[in-house]
Design a protein around this motif. Structure first.
Motif: not given
Ligand SMILES: C[S@@+](CC[C@H](N)C(=O)[O-])C[C@H]1O[C@@H](n2cnc3c(N)ncnc32)[C@H](O)[C@@H]1O
Length: 214
Positions: A118, A147, A149, A195, A211, A213
């Protein structure tokens, strides 16, 4: 605490902004840096995962990540040694902190690892002059399945125009520039780095959450 090369002028400016502010930062920012708790709730961490916050400031978010998602390893980078004083005090041995520039840091040298499950950018892009480079660097720091954020000021188009202008002028005094084109820039990055992207708008467009990922 490790140190990476960074733009001394921007680091000095951030130190100047936060030398006094860091003492009242957490108390005051909870009234206008919205969306941070939501970002943390949605991190979906697991024991053993690694979380990196770029522009971690006083360590407020890292502390909450570590209590909300027990067993995660927390890492933080900031260009202001003033802000890191608070972060170090708050995190103690529960996190690894480094002084450096989010646009150009060397994660293996600073943290002993290249990839993170993260990566968080919370109200940092709006203070980083080359914020697009920081976003690209953040994406590159994702481990497979990881991911990124991001939470930051949004278009605020639910606010009356005079209030929006007032907010912008007030933020500019702190060297904050809302990145209203963040979704478009993030979409380009998502395509370039393969992504998946998800964008969410906070109430009145005050904040935006992105977000990405891997
Ligand atoms: C508004 S504060 C946000 C702090 C924290 N993320 C939060 O949500 O409370 C912005 C932070 O970004 C840091 N910062 C600004 N430019 C930076 C850069 N180029 N690299 C790393 N950190 C940076 C500042 O020193 C400051 O601590």
């Amino acid at each position: 605490m490790a140190t990476a090369p960074h733009r001394p002028d921007h680091g000095a400016l951030m130190d100047q902004v936060y030398r006094g502010q860091r003492h009242i930062y957490d108390l005051t920012r909870k009234y206008y840096l919205f969306g941070r708790d939501r970002l943390i709730r949605e991190l979906d961490g697991r024991p053993g995962m690694a979380a990196l916050e770029l522009g971690c400031g006083t360590g407020r978010n890292l502390r909450l990540i570590s209590s909300s998602w027990p067993g995660m390893h927390c890492f933080g980078l900031d260009i202001s040694s003033e802000m890191l004083k608070n972060a170090r005090k708050r995190l103690g041995t529960t996190g690894t902190l480094a002084l450096g520039d989010a646009t150009s840091f060397d994660a293996p040298a600073l943290f002993g690892r290249a990839g993170f499950d993260r990566v968080v950018l919370s109200y940092a892009l709006s203070m980083i002059p080359d914020w697009q480079a920081a976003l690209t660097r953040a994406g590159a720091a994702l481990a497979p399945g990881g991911s990124l954020h991001v939470v930051d000021f949004g278009d605020c188009d639910g606010l009356p125009a005079p209030l929006r202008r007032l907010l912008d002028a007030w933020l500019a005094r702190f060297h904050v520039s809302p990145r209203r084109d963040l979704p478009e820039v993030a979409e380009r990055l998502a395509r370039a780095q393969g992504l998946r992207m998800h964008v969410l708008r906070g109430p009145l467009g005050y904040y935006q959450l992105v977000r990405l990922t891997r």
